[in-house]
Design an enzyme around this catalytic site. Structure first.
Site, PDB file in Angstrom:
ATOM      1  N   ASN A 193      -5.807  12.277   0.115  1.00  0.00           N
ATOM      2  CA  ASN A 193      -4.891  11.517   0.962  1.00  0.00           C
ATOM      3  C   ASN A 193      -5.711  10.780   2.018  1.00  0.00           C
ATOM      4  O   ASN A 193      -6.944  10.897   2.062  1.00  0.00           O
ATOM      5  CB  ASN A 193      -3.847  12.438   1.601  1.00  0.00           C
ATOM      6  CG  ASN A 193      -2.722  11.652   2.259  1.00  0.00           C
ATOM      7  OD1 ASN A 193      -2.155  10.739   1.643  1.00  0.00           O
ATOM      8  ND2 ASN A 193      -2.408  11.953   3.502  1.00  0.00           N
ATOM      9  N   LYS A 194      -5.032  10.030   2.834  1.00  0.00           N
ATOM     10  CA  LYS A 194      -5.691   9.178   3.827  1.00  0.00           C
ATOM     11  C   LYS A 194      -6.787   9.917   4.592  1.00  0.00           C
ATOM     12  O   LYS A 194      -6.592  11.071   4.974  1.00  0.00           O
ATOM     13  CB  LYS A 194      -4.614   8.647   4.790  1.00  0.00           C
ATOM     14  CG  LYS A 194      -5.082   7.691   5.850  1.00  0.00           C
ATOM     15  CD  LYS A 194      -5.930   6.550   5.333  1.00  0.00           C
ATOM     16  CE  LYS A 194      -5.271   5.749   4.238  1.00  0.00           C
ATOM     17  NZ  LYS A 194      -6.263   4.919   3.492  1.00  0.00           N
ATOM     18  N   ARG A 202       0.855  -1.185   0.000  1.00  0.00           N
ATOM     19  CA  ARG A 202       0.000   0.000   0.000  1.00  0.00           C
ATOM     20  C   ARG A 202       0.898   1.245   0.000  1.00  0.00           C
ATOM     21  O   ARG A 202       2.105   1.143   0.091  1.00  0.00           O
ATOM     22  CB  ARG A 202      -0.997   0.001   1.178  1.00  0.00           C
ATOM     23  CG  ARG A 202      -0.497  -0.653   2.394  1.00  0.00           C
ATOM     24  CD  ARG A 202      -0.045   0.164   3.583  1.00  0.00           C
ATOM     25  NE  ARG A 202      -0.140   1.582   3.524  1.00  0.00           N
ATOM     26  CZ  ARG A 202       0.904   2.391   3.675  1.00  0.00           C
ATOM     27  NH1 ARG A 202       2.123   1.926   3.856  1.00  0.00           N
ATOM     28  NH2 ARG A 202       0.760   3.687   3.643  1.00  0.00           N
ATOM     29  N   GLY A 203       0.226   2.416  -0.093  1.00  0.00           N
ATOM     30  CA  GLY A 203       0.971   3.651  -0.274  1.00  0.00           C
ATOM     31  C   GLY A 203       1.066   3.889  -1.775  1.00  0.00           C
ATOM     32  O   GLY A 203       1.461   2.976  -2.524  1.00  0.00           O
ATOM     33  N   ALA A 204       0.690   5.099  -2.206  1.00  0.00           N
ATOM     34  CA  ALA A 204       0.524   5.339  -3.648  1.00  0.00           C
ATOM     35  C   ALA A 204       1.730   4.919  -4.501  1.00  0.00           C
ATOM     36  O   ALA A 204       1.570   4.161  -5.467  1.00  0.00           O
ATOM     37  CB  ALA A 204       0.151   6.803  -3.874  1.00  0.00           C
ATOM     38  N   ASP A 242      -2.295  10.740  -2.407  1.00  0.00           N
ATOM     39  CA  ASP A 242      -2.623   9.654  -3.335  1.00  0.00           C
ATOM     40  C   ASP A 242      -2.923  10.184  -4.726  1.00  0.00           C
ATOM     41  O   ASP A 242      -2.796   9.474  -5.713  1.00  0.00           O
ATOM     42  CB  ASP A 242      -3.802   8.839  -2.811  1.00  0.00           C
ATOM     43  CG  ASP A 242      -3.304   7.881  -1.753  1.00  0.00           C
ATOM     44  OD1 ASP A 242      -3.073   8.336  -0.626  1.00  0.00           O
ATOM     45  OD2 ASP A 242      -3.090   6.706  -2.080  1.00  0.00           O
ATOM     46  N   GLN A 302      -2.409   2.544   9.891  1.00  0.00           N
ATOM     47  CA  GLN A 302      -1.081   2.618   9.261  1.00  0.00           C
ATOM     48  C   GLN A 302      -0.090   3.399  10.123  1.00  0.00           C
ATOM     49  O   GLN A 302       1.102   3.135  10.104  1.00  0.00           O
ATOM     50  CB  GLN A 302      -1.178   3.275   7.879  1.00  0.00           C
ATOM     51  CG  GLN A 302      -1.900   2.445   6.825  1.00  0.00           C
ATOM     52  CD  GLN A 302      -3.364   2.798   6.736  1.00  0.00           C
ATOM     53  OE1 GLN A 302      -3.986   3.164   7.718  1.00  0.00           O
ATOM     54  NE2 GLN A 302      -3.930   2.677   5.543  1.00  0.00           N
ATOM     55  N   ARG A 338      -7.314  -0.411  -6.801  1.00  0.00           N
ATOM     56  CA  ARG A 338      -7.505   0.710  -5.862  1.00  0.00           C
ATOM     57  C   ARG A 338      -7.675   1.983  -6.706  1.00  0.00           C
ATOM     58  O   ARG A 338      -6.743   2.390  -7.398  1.00  0.00           O
ATOM     59  CB  ARG A 338      -6.320   0.808  -4.899  1.00  0.00           C
ATOM     60  CG  ARG A 338      -6.222  -0.435  -4.004  1.00  0.00           C
ATOM     61  CD  ARG A 338      -5.470  -0.187  -2.736  1.00  0.00           C
ATOM     62  NE  ARG A 338      -6.156   0.715  -1.837  1.00  0.00           N
ATOM     63  CZ  ARG A 338      -5.575   1.260  -0.763  1.00  0.00           C
ATOM     64  NH1 ARG A 338      -4.309   1.011  -0.497  1.00  0.00           N
ATOM     65  NH2 ARG A 338      -6.255   2.073   0.028  1.00  0.00           N
TER      66      ARG A 338
HETATM   67  O1  MRU Z   1      -4.637   3.254   2.047  1.00  0.00           O
HETATM   68  P1  MRU Z   1      -3.154   3.469   1.988  1.00  0.00           P
HETATM   69  O2  MRU Z   1      -2.429   2.976   3.176  1.00  0.00           O
HETATM   70  O3  MRU Z   1      -2.571   2.973   0.677  1.00  0.00           O
HETATM   71  O4  MRU Z   1      -3.028   5.052   1.974  1.00  0.00           O
HETATM   72  C1  MRU Z   1      -1.755   5.637   1.938  1.00  0.00           C
HETATM   73  C2  MRU Z   1      -1.775   7.107   2.004  1.00  0.00           C
HETATM   74  O5  MRU Z   1      -2.813   7.729   2.104  1.00  0.00           O
HETATM   75  C3  MRU Z   1      -0.459   7.795   1.872  1.00  0.00           C
HETATM   76  O6  MRU Z   1      -0.469   9.002   2.566  1.00  0.00           O
HETATM   77  C4  MRU Z   1      -0.171   8.078   0.399  1.00  0.00           C
HETATM   78  O7  MRU Z   1      -0.400   6.952  -0.400  1.00  0.00           O
HETATM   79  C5  MRU Z   1       1.221   8.538   0.194  1.00  0.00           C
HETATM   80  S1  MRU Z   1       2.392   7.258   0.513  1.00  0.00           S
HETATM   81  C6  MRU Z   1       3.921   7.928   0.216  1.00  0.00           C
END
Ligand code: MRU
Length: 345
Positions: free
Chosen positions: A244-245, A46-48, A234, A193, A88
């Protein structure tokens, strides 16, 4: 320990299963692209940026079992791309990586050439992201005061990218340079997270921090305990609105009220100039049981209806600056982001 969320070794994709952290460090090997797509959906990776890298290697895996005729190969490759695109919907790095690999297939004359160039392209995506994180960190650290107390959300570290991370990469380099006093890491309900992953990374790096419940951020800011908020992204729309999250928007409103600078850190691959503003960004809705259950155990009364959007949109007007590997964008973002996207790295 070097954190490697995604790697390619001897023809297989290796993913560090982030659903098992922090207690178990398990690396899973994948030789079927469908399982990589499923791992993205389940947030094992996970993470963009890491999602984009995993999808790229997943497409390389797929290319090995597609037809030997280039026309049939291109068609089948397009179908696999569709499947990855549905894993996603918010992280634009996923679509960016898919498009990049699709361009490789379109410009290859033979299947053998396509397979070889696809692997090179996936490696390049990983390496470029690694380099971008470091460059972003230098730009970001320059914005922080000495002895900075930085608040962040989710996990934007080495687990989320091909390098040291975005927002957390800045924090890490600020610590190395003696500029950081401490981090406040929001736990990040519901997938935790911050609690599971950011805390794990910060402990390994020996970076001073406090884990906080998400609801603590406002009172910390009111007490003057936060010098800057730095978050990842994201997807950043052309006007600077940022997905973002979930919980990021709340932090931005709080930061605005308390006059705390609010920074977004993300590579150029997260900027989506095709999307004019945040209202057009698709927000992923996830299974409500992520909210009603913890580690598989039901906490809410049985039958509780729950909303579980994975992301929110922070309007550009609440963002002090957007930090990228090519420099720092300031409002008006419509101009500054387009300019950064068109400059060579
Ligand atoms: O749902 P996730 O854990 O994939 O969400 C991640 C985030 O929102 C991060 O802030 C974003 O992807 C940037 S990661 C460098």
């Amino acid at each position: 320990m070097r954190v490697e969320p995604v790697a390619w070794r001897d023809g297989v994709v290796r993913l560090l299963d982030q659903t098992r952290l922090p207690d178990q460090v398990v690396i899973e090997e994948f030789d079927d692209w469908r399982d990589v797509a499923q791992a993205i959906r389940e947030m094992k990776v996970r993470g963009a940026p890491a999602i984009g890298i995993a999808a790229a290697y997943g497409l390389v895996l797929a290319s090995r079992s597609l037809p030997e005729d280039i026309h049939a190969f291109r068609k089948a490759f397009g179908e696999v791309c569709q499947a990855f695109a549905q894993t996603r919907p918010t992280a634009v790095n996923l679509f960016w990586a898919i498009e990049r690999l699709q361009a490789v297939v379109q410009s290859s004359e033979t299947v053998a050439e396509a397979r070889e160039r696809l692997l090179q392209a996936a490696h390049a995506i990983l390496q470029e992201d690694h380099k971008a994180d470091r460059q972003m960190a230098d730009f970001g650290v320059a914005l922080l005061p000495e002895g900075a107390r930085v608040l962040t959300i989710c996990n934007t570290g080495a687990l989320a990218t091909g390098g040291i991370g975005t927002a957390l990469g800045i924090i890490r380099v600020a610590h190395e340079q003696g500029k950081l006093q401490r981090v406040y890491a929001c736990e990040t309900r519901p997938r935790l997270q911050g609690l599971r992953l950011t805390a794990w990374e910060l402990l390994q790096e020996g970076i001073p921090f406090y884990l906080i419940a998400d609801s603590v951020a406002g009172s910390l800011m009111a007490q003057g305990q936060v010098d800057a908020v730095i978050v990842g992204a994201d997807r950043i729309a052309r006007n600077g609105d940022t997905a973002n999250k979930i919980g990021t928007y709340t932090l931005a409103v709080l930061a605005h009220y308390h006059r705390v600078p609010f920074y977004v850190a993300a590579p150029i691959s997260t900027i989506d100039l095709q999307t004019p503003s945040g209202t057009q960004i698709p927000v992923e809705q996830r299974d409500p049981t992520e909210l009603t259950h913890i580690s598989g155990l039901r906490i809410a009364p049985e039958g509780t209806p729950a909303l579980n959007p994975a992301f929110d949109i922070t309007p550009a007007e609440l963002i002090t600056a957007i930090i990228t590997e090519r420099g720092v964008a300031r409002p008006p973002y419509e101009e500054s982001l387009s300019q950064l996207c068109s400059t060579a790295n």
